[in-house]
Structures are given as structure tokens and as C-alpha cells.
Scaffold this active site. Structure first.
Site, PDB file in Angstrom:
ATOM      1  N   LYS A 108       3.263   1.318   3.950  1.00 41.92           N
ATOM      2  CA  LYS A 108       2.666  -0.201   4.220  1.00 41.92           C
ATOM      3  C   LYS A 108       2.792  -1.454   3.831  1.00 41.92           C
ATOM      4  O   LYS A 108       2.664  -1.416   2.710  1.00 41.92           O
ATOM      5  CB  LYS A 108       1.631   0.481   4.853  1.00 41.92           C
ATOM      6  CG  LYS A 108       0.540   0.999   5.500  1.00 41.92           C
ATOM      7  CD  LYS A 108      -0.461   2.381   5.930  1.00 41.92           C
ATOM      8  CE  LYS A 108      -0.815   3.559   7.004  1.00 41.92           C
ATOM      9  NZ  LYS A 108      -1.640   4.203   6.677  1.00 41.92           N
ATOM     10  N   HIS A 133      -9.154   6.451  -1.299  1.00 43.40           N
ATOM     11  CA  HIS A 133      -9.392   6.312  -0.720  1.00 43.40           C
ATOM     12  C   HIS A 133     -10.526   5.098  -0.345  1.00 43.40           C
ATOM     13  O   HIS A 133     -10.878   4.992   0.910  1.00 43.40           O
ATOM     14  CB  HIS A 133      -8.931   7.202   0.572  1.00 43.40           C
ATOM     15  CG  HIS A 133      -8.154   8.601   0.672  1.00 43.40           C
ATOM     16  ND1 HIS A 133      -8.566   9.026   1.234  1.00 43.40           N
ATOM     17  CD2 HIS A 133      -7.110   7.812   0.644  1.00 43.40           C
ATOM     18  CE1 HIS A 133      -7.318   9.727   0.974  1.00 43.40           C
ATOM     19  NE2 HIS A 133      -5.997   9.314   0.672  1.00 43.40           N
ATOM     20  N   ASN A 156      -4.927   9.436  14.907  1.00 44.80           N
ATOM     21  CA  ASN A 156      -4.011  10.038  15.661  1.00 44.80           C
ATOM     22  C   ASN A 156      -4.309  11.354  16.603  1.00 44.80           C
ATOM     23  O   ASN A 156      -3.745  12.052  17.950  1.00 44.80           O
ATOM     24  CB  ASN A 156      -2.521   9.751  16.070  1.00 44.80           C
ATOM     25  CG  ASN A 156      -2.196   8.337  15.594  1.00 44.80           C
ATOM     26  OD1 ASN A 156      -1.944   8.100  16.155  1.00 44.80           O
ATOM     27  ND2 ASN A 156      -1.640   7.895  13.824  1.00 44.80           N
ATOM     28  N   GLY A 180      -3.014  12.386   2.732  1.00 43.81           N
ATOM     29  CA  GLY A 180      -4.140  12.665   1.811  1.00 43.81           C
ATOM     30  C   GLY A 180      -5.236  12.147   2.838  1.00 43.81           C
ATOM     31  O   GLY A 180      -5.226  11.718   3.760  1.00 43.81           O
ATOM     32  N   ARG A 240      -1.605  19.153  -0.893  1.00 41.64           N
ATOM     33  CA  ARG A 240      -2.080  19.456  -1.416  1.00 41.64           C
ATOM     34  C   ARG A 240      -2.984  20.359  -1.488  1.00 41.64           C
ATOM     35  O   ARG A 240      -3.764  20.506  -0.013  1.00 41.64           O
ATOM     36  CB  ARG A 240      -3.540  18.400  -1.632  1.00 41.64           C
ATOM     37  CG  ARG A 240      -2.275  17.283  -3.454  1.00 41.64           C
ATOM     38  CD  ARG A 240      -3.069  15.942  -3.446  1.00 41.64           C
ATOM     39  NE  ARG A 240      -2.363  15.092  -2.302  1.00 41.64           N
ATOM     40  CZ  ARG A 240      -3.296  13.861  -1.909  1.00 41.64           C
ATOM     41  NH1 ARG A 240      -3.901  13.802  -2.592  1.00 41.64           N
ATOM     42  NH2 ARG A 240      -2.453  13.292  -1.905  1.00 41.64           N
ATOM     43  N   ASN A 291       0.632  -1.120  -0.003  1.00 39.41           N
ATOM     44  CA  ASN A 291      -0.176   0.300  -0.071  1.00 39.41           C
ATOM     45  C   ASN A 291       0.780   1.497  -0.203  1.00 39.41           C
ATOM     46  O   ASN A 291       1.796   1.505   0.827  1.00 39.41           O
ATOM     47  CB  ASN A 291      -0.476   0.149   1.031  1.00 39.41           C
ATOM     48  CG  ASN A 291      -1.978   0.966   1.733  1.00 39.41           C
ATOM     49  OD1 ASN A 291      -1.502   1.715   0.686  1.00 39.41           O
ATOM     50  ND2 ASN A 291      -2.908   0.940   2.126  1.00 39.41           N
ATOM     51  N   GLY A 310      -5.301  11.544   6.449  1.00 39.69           N
ATOM     52  CA  GLY A 310      -3.754  11.267   6.324  1.00 39.69           C
ATOM     53  C   GLY A 310      -2.918  12.549   6.080  1.00 39.69           C
ATOM     54  O   GLY A 310      -3.634  13.516   5.988  1.00 39.69           O
ATOM     55  N   ARG A 321       1.989  16.773  12.493  1.00 39.26           N
ATOM     56  CA  ARG A 321       2.325  16.633  13.883  1.00 39.26           C
ATOM     57  C   ARG A 321       3.733  17.997  13.876  1.00 39.26           C
ATOM     58  O   ARG A 321       3.757  18.406  14.445  1.00 39.26           O
ATOM     59  CB  ARG A 321       3.297  15.441  14.145  1.00 39.26           C
ATOM     60  CG  ARG A 321       2.832  14.015  14.186  1.00 39.26           C
ATOM     61  CD  ARG A 321       3.351  12.618  14.550  1.00 39.26           C
ATOM     62  NE  ARG A 321       3.872  12.393  13.017  1.00 39.26           N
ATOM     63  CZ  ARG A 321       3.910  11.503  12.617  1.00 39.26           C
ATOM     64  NH1 ARG A 321       4.034  10.294  12.888  1.00 39.26           N
ATOM     65  NH2 ARG A 321       4.238  11.196  11.265  1.00 39.26           N
ATOM     66  N   HIS A 346     -11.750  10.097   6.743  1.00 45.93           N
ATOM     67  CA  HIS A 346     -10.198   9.345   5.961  1.00 45.93           C
ATOM     68  C   HIS A 346      -8.893  10.342   6.023  1.00 45.93           C
ATOM     69  O   HIS A 346      -9.307  11.410   4.916  1.00 45.93           O
ATOM     70  CB  HIS A 346     -10.158   8.718   4.602  1.00 45.93           C
ATOM     71  CG  HIS A 346      -8.887   8.116   4.948  1.00 45.93           C
ATOM     72  ND1 HIS A 346      -8.605   6.896   4.469  1.00 45.93           N
ATOM     73  CD2 HIS A 346      -7.906   8.449   4.451  1.00 45.93           C
ATOM     74  CE1 HIS A 346      -6.938   7.010   4.524  1.00 45.93           C
ATOM     75  NE2 HIS A 346      -6.807   7.852   3.674  1.00 45.93           N
ATOM     76  N   GLY A 375      -3.841   7.975   9.239  1.00 42.83           N
ATOM     77  CA  GLY A 375      -2.718   8.379  10.321  1.00 42.83           C
ATOM     78  C   GLY A 375      -3.367   9.660  11.091  1.00 42.83           C
ATOM     79  O   GLY A 375      -3.232   9.989  12.071  1.00 42.83           O
ATOM     80  N   GLY A 379      -6.613  11.164  11.511  1.00 39.29           N
ATOM     81  CA  GLY A 379      -7.405  10.263  12.318  1.00 39.29           C
ATOM     82  C   GLY A 379      -7.849   9.988  13.434  1.00 39.29           C
ATOM     83  O   GLY A 379      -8.078   9.982  14.361  1.00 39.29           O
ATOM     84  N   ARG A 432      -2.593  -1.366  -3.883  1.00 35.82           N
ATOM     85  CA  ARG A 432      -3.943  -0.670  -3.277  1.00 35.82           C
ATOM     86  C   ARG A 432      -2.545   0.520  -4.409  1.00 35.82           C
ATOM     87  O   ARG A 432      -2.012   0.651  -5.110  1.00 35.82           O
ATOM     88  CB  ARG A 432      -3.512   0.218  -2.235  1.00 35.82           C
ATOM     89  CG  ARG A 432      -4.107   1.266  -2.377  1.00 35.82           C
ATOM     90  CD  ARG A 432      -3.729   2.306  -0.996  1.00 35.82           C
ATOM     91  NE  ARG A 432      -4.428   3.435  -1.029  1.00 35.82           N
ATOM     92  CZ  ARG A 432      -3.651   4.643  -0.843  1.00 35.82           C
ATOM     93  NH1 ARG A 432      -2.604   4.584  -0.614  1.00 35.82           N
ATOM     94  NH2 ARG A 432      -4.376   5.488  -1.620  1.00 35.82           N
ATOM     95  N   GLU A 456      -6.993  -1.023   5.225  1.00 37.77           N
ATOM     96  CA  GLU A 456      -7.078  -1.669   3.330  1.00 37.77           C
ATOM     97  C   GLU A 456      -6.452  -2.887   3.097  1.00 37.77           C
ATOM     98  O   GLU A 456      -6.972  -3.663   1.684  1.00 37.77           O
ATOM     99  CB  GLU A 456      -6.397  -0.055   2.885  1.00 37.77           C
ATOM    100  CG  GLU A 456      -7.843   1.032   3.131  1.00 37.77           C
ATOM    101  CD  GLU A 456      -6.327   2.071   2.472  1.00 37.77           C
ATOM    102  OE1 GLU A 456      -4.907   2.114   3.606  1.00 37.77           O
ATOM    103  OE2 GLU A 456      -6.599   2.374   1.836  1.00 37.77           O
TER     104      GLU A 456
HETATM  105  P1  ADP Z   1      -1.015   8.633   3.735  1.00 39.83           P
HETATM  106  O1  ADP Z   1      -1.733   9.088   3.019  1.00 39.83           O
HETATM  107  O2  ADP Z   1       0.651   9.069   3.206  1.00 39.83           O
HETATM  108  O3  ADP Z   1      -0.696   6.748   4.057  1.00 39.83           O
HETATM  109  P2  ADP Z   1      -1.010   8.710   6.890  1.00 39.83           P
HETATM  110  O4  ADP Z   1      -2.282   7.742   7.179  1.00 39.83           O
HETATM  111  O5  ADP Z   1       0.129   7.952   7.407  1.00 39.83           O
HETATM  112  O6  ADP Z   1      -0.658   9.032   5.694  1.00 39.83           O
HETATM  113  O7  ADP Z   1      -1.548  10.084   7.586  1.00 39.83           O
HETATM  114  C1  ADP Z   1       0.265  10.954   7.658  1.00 39.83           C
HETATM  115  C2  ADP Z   1      -0.513  11.701   8.306  1.00 39.83           C
HETATM  116  O8  ADP Z   1      -1.136  11.820  10.359  1.00 39.83           O
HETATM  117  C3  ADP Z   1       0.194  13.026   8.954  1.00 39.83           C
HETATM  118  O9  ADP Z   1       0.076  13.844   8.376  1.00 39.83           O
HETATM  119  C4  ADP Z   1       1.081  12.491  10.194  1.00 39.83           C
HETATM  120  O10 ADP Z   1       1.616  13.928  11.114  1.00 39.83           O
HETATM  121  C5  ADP Z   1      -0.228  12.126  10.941  1.00 39.83           C
HETATM  122  N1  ADP Z   1       0.066  11.875  12.085  1.00 39.83           N
HETATM  123  C6  ADP Z   1       0.174  11.014  12.877  1.00 39.83           C
HETATM  124  N2  ADP Z   1       0.721  10.394  13.933  1.00 39.83           N
HETATM  125  C7  ADP Z   1      -0.003  11.582  14.286  1.00 39.83           C
HETATM  126  C8  ADP Z   1      -0.502  12.128  15.349  1.00 39.83           C
HETATM  127  N3  ADP Z   1       0.418  11.144  17.476  1.00 39.83           N
HETATM  128  N4  ADP Z   1      -0.875  13.561  16.019  1.00 39.83           N
HETATM  129  C9  ADP Z   1      -1.369  14.348  14.294  1.00 39.83           C
HETATM  130  N5  ADP Z   1      -1.240  13.768  13.544  1.00 39.83           N
HETATM  131  C10 ADP Z   1      -0.372  12.344  13.244  1.00 39.83           C
END
Ligand code: ADP
Length: 398
Positions: free
Chosen positions: A14, A179, A334, A211, A240, A7, A209, A284, A207, A330, A332, A90, A383
Site C-alpha cells: 500500500k 500490526h 470486507n 496476516g 500461516r 506499507n 488481513g 475470497r 485486524h 482486508g 475485517g 512500515r 496505518e
Molecule cells: P495484508 O496483510 O497483505 O495487508 P490485507 O489487509 O490487504 O492483507 O487483506 C487481504 C485479505 O483480505 C485477503 O485474504 C483477501 O481475500 C481479503 N479480502 C479482501 N476483500 C475481501 C472480501 N470482499 N471478502 C472477503 N475477504 C476479502
């Protein structure tokens, strides 16, 4: 059958090795911050084997390191790559060529390549993944699972743009959405957690992340989604812009002396959190800079929050009633503060979350407060499992 699921995201890769006999994950991990600096982890049944900073200049290097880890004499879970029965990839954009998951052939690779103009951040890394796997496993079938398939159920008023109908038809211009595998997984899982009957439930899936997209899922089917012809539309993302006034493109070409390619690159690669903050595409880093008082980081953060609130509110109105909201990916999974602020903004429709339950990261949990009119869940996306199932079905039918 053992399936390697790959993925590839814009800055992450991943991977999971799944034994479909019992859907057991033999090994999995994440390469992240690809192209930024690089971090990789590798987990097996025994726990985390390693979790370390390692240079990841591109996705090809990341995949090579994954393959080395899986077959490593000491920590590997298979003795050779021959044990892998199929690879499931993916693929972000199926465009006008792929309506469903397919066996990857030379023609399919050419098709995915053709669609790179529609998904400039995502289809190229997926191709790197496909080619790297084909090199290492030349006789192993591989399957492409497209993020666009879940959205094919959208009605025409959501699917098409208000441009001349003939133009949409001629150029295949429509909202494809992305997604989809994630929105499908979390909406199905949410329906399961709510007692089973997806056909009677309306869900807003978030979703979020690198993106990001929101979907309005009506009775188990996608009704609307925030991404469009390309993954550029919708929410503010890592690099973006999300939705902007389309006239900005012409304005920059006419007044700024930019070419269309320049503007596309700017909107896809230099905008969003990165472009506004001037600091980073990573949420972050933005939060850290915001906490230290950086104004542009604060504005970037607020823009992200506002865009999630705006789409969630719009989808609530489109659906007419909302039974559940799901946060995944990511950010959503965290970002505690983001979930709290988004849900607070939907308080007018009876959304109430339990702050203590919301105080967690990366695990499946219901965060609904007593008396809430809408149930709220954090559901880590899977996924990979969806991709493995599609891959198995296609390869077994060969
Ligand atoms: P991708 O679309 O590349 O698969 P991910 O779903 O892995 O991305 O999400 C990456 C995002 O998640 C990054 O912006 C990262 O900063 C955020 N993220 C990960 N852990 C945390 C956290 N503890 N707090 C806020 N954002 C986080």
C-alpha cells in the site's frame, strides 16, 4: 512536507503520498496479490486513475510501478521525486532492537535485516521497499515505523511465555505483537467515535488481513495481543498456521525427517488457509470454493472463524468488560459473513449487530444493533497516516 508512506505486506504494497501541511492524501493505491498474479490501482483527487491486472512478481516491481505512477507526466501528482521530503516505511518487526520509530541509517537497515529470521514473510519485503526508495531518492531521509511499538505496554504476564525466565532474557524471547500501528490507529479512532476518553474504554481490535491479529486494548494501551515472538502465533492466517501445539515442530523433525527450516517454512508459507484448503491463501478464493462445496475450503473457513471467536472470547475474559469491538484490514473490513458469525458467537455477552448496517464493505461504520451491550465498528485502518505523522516528527527534529 510531502511524505511517501510505503506499507509492504506479505502479498500487498500500500502506498500513500501525503502532504503534511493539511494531511491531504495526494495519491494512494494498492498493489495486491503480489507473488500470486498481480493487481494494482492508483488513485488521485480525480478518482481512480487506473485499476488493472498487472504482473507483480515481487515487491520491487510493485514499488517501481508506484514511483512511475506518482511522477507520470499525465497522471502524476508531483513533477519529480525531489518534491518528496521524507519516506516513512512500515516495518513489521522491531524485535529487541527498536522500541520506537527511527531514522533509517545503514545500521538500522542491518538491524532490520538481522530481524528477518523473526519475520520471514514481512521484513524482507520491507527491506526491498527501503532499498528501492533509497536508490531513487538517495538524499531523502526515511523513517522506519515498527508494528511492535504499540505492544510494549503489555504487562509481563502477557508479554512473556511460560518458559524459564533466564531463557526469555538471554534470547529476548517474548511476545512482541504486530500490526501495532493499525491496532493503535483503530483503537484511537474508536475512542474518538465513542466520545473521546480512551482511558476509560476497553476495546477488542480485530485486524484481519493476510496476516491477522487481535488485541485487547485497555484504557488506550495494549494489554494483550495474539501475535508473539514472530507473526506466526495466534489466528489462522493466509499462509500461516497460527498457534499450534509446539511439540508438532519436534515431532515433524523426529518422525517426518524434516529440518527446523523445513518446518518453519511450512508453518509460515504453506499453512493456514492455503495449507488446509490446498487452493489459495486468499479469503475470497476460499469463500468461493466453500460455496461450491469444497470440503477442505469449508474446514479452512471454519478454522479462521473459530480462531477469531476464540481470541475475542479470551480477550473479553481478560479485560473483564468490553465496550467496543473493531473490525479492520482486508477481511475485517470486507467479510460480512465473518463479522456476523463472530459477533453472533459473542451474543452471550450482549453483543448484537444490525445486519443491514453490517451489509457493507470497506467503510467506517458502526454496526451495533439497538440494545447491544457492546458497540461494534468497522474502521478502515490508516496505518499510513500514523506512519506519516511519526516520520514528520522525526525528520523535523533532525
Ligand atoms: P495484508 O496483510 O497483505 O495487508 P490485507 O489487509 O490487504 O492483507 O487483506 C487481504 C485479505 O483480505 C485477503 O485474504 C483477501 O481475500 C481479503 N479480502 C479482501 N476483500 C475481501 C472480501 N470482499 N471478502 C472477503 N475477504 C476479502
Amino acid at each position: 512536507m510531502i511524505i511517501l508512506v510505503v506499507n509492504t505486506g506479505s502479498s500487498s504494497l500500500k502506498y500513500q503520498l501525503v502532504d503534511m501541511k493539511d494531511e491531504k492524501v495526494l495519491a494512494k493505491g494498492l498493489c495486491e496479490r503480489i507473488g500470486i498474479d498481480g493487481h494494482m490501482n492508483y488513485k488521485t483527487d480525480e478518482g481512480t486513475v487506473f485499476d488493472k491486472d498487472t504482473a507483480l512478481p515481487d515487491h520491487g516491481v510493485a514499488l517501481q510501478l508506484v514511483i512511475e505512477a506518482l511522477t507520470d507526466k499525465e497522471h502524476g501528482v508531483i513533477s519529480s521525486m525531489d518534491e518528496i521530503g521524507a519516506v516513512g516505511h512500515r516495518i513489521v518487526h522491531g524485535g529487541y532492537l527498536f522500541n520506537e520509530s527511527v531514522l533509517i541509517t545503514d545500521e538500522v537497515v542491518a538491524g532490520i535485516e538481522e530481524l528477518c529470521t523473526l519475520a520471514p514473510l514481512h521484513n524482507p519485503p520491507a527491506l526491498v521497499g527501503i532499498r528501492a526508495c533509497q536508490e531513487v531518492l538517495p538524499n531523502t531521509p526515511s523513517v522506519g515505523v515498527f508494528d511492535t511499538s504499540f505492544h510494549t505496554s503489555m504487562p509481563d504476564e502477557c508479554k512473556y511465555y511460560a518458559i524459564p525466565w533466564e531463557v526469555s532474557e538471554k534470547y529476548h524471547i517474548q511476545r512482541y505483537g504486530f500490526h501495532g500501528t493499525s491496532h493503535r490507529f483503530v483503537s484511537e479512532r474508536c475512542a474518538e467515535l465513542m466520545g473521546g476518553d480512551a482511558s476509560k474504554i476497553n476495546i477488542i481490535t480485530c485486524h484481519l488481513g493476510n496476516g491477522s491479529s487481535l488485541s485487547a486494548v485497555k484504557g488506550g494501551k495494549c494489554y494483550d495481543t495474539s501475535m508473539g515472538l514472530t507473526p506466526l502465533e495466534g489466528l489462522v492466517m493466509g499462509t500461516r498456521s497460527g498457534s499450534i501445539d509446539p511439540a508438532i515442530v519436534g515431532f515433524l523433525c523426529e518422525q517426518g525427517g524434516m529440518t527446523v527450516e523445513d518446518v518453519n517454512a511450512m508453518l509460515n508459507k504453506k499453512s493456514g488457509l492455503l495449507g488446509v484448503s490446498g487452493i489459495s491463501a486468499d479469503c475470497r478464493d476460499i469463500c468461493e470454493a466453500d460455496a461450491k462445496g469444497d470440503h477442505r475450503a469449508h474446514v479452512a473457513r471454519e478454522m479462521l472463524l473459530k480462531s477469531v471467536k476464540r481470541y475475542a472470547g479470551a480477550y473479553a475474559a481478560e479485560l473483564g468488560s468490553v465496550d467496543a469491538i473493531v473490525f479492520t484490514a482486508g477481511i475485517g473490513e470486507n467479510d460480512i459473513e465473518l463479522r456476523e458469525k463472530v459477533c453472533d458467537s459473542l451474543g452471550f455477552m450482549g453483543v448484537k449487530i444490525d445486519k443491514a448496517k453490517n451489509d457493507c464493505r470497506g467503510k467506517e461504520v458502526e454496526i451495533t444493533a439497538d440494545g447491544s451491550a457492546v458497540r461494534v465498528f468497522i474502521i478502515p485502518t490508516n496505518e499510513e497516516l500514523m506512519i506519516a505523522k511519526d516520520t514528520k516528527a522525526i525528520v523535523e527534529a533532525l
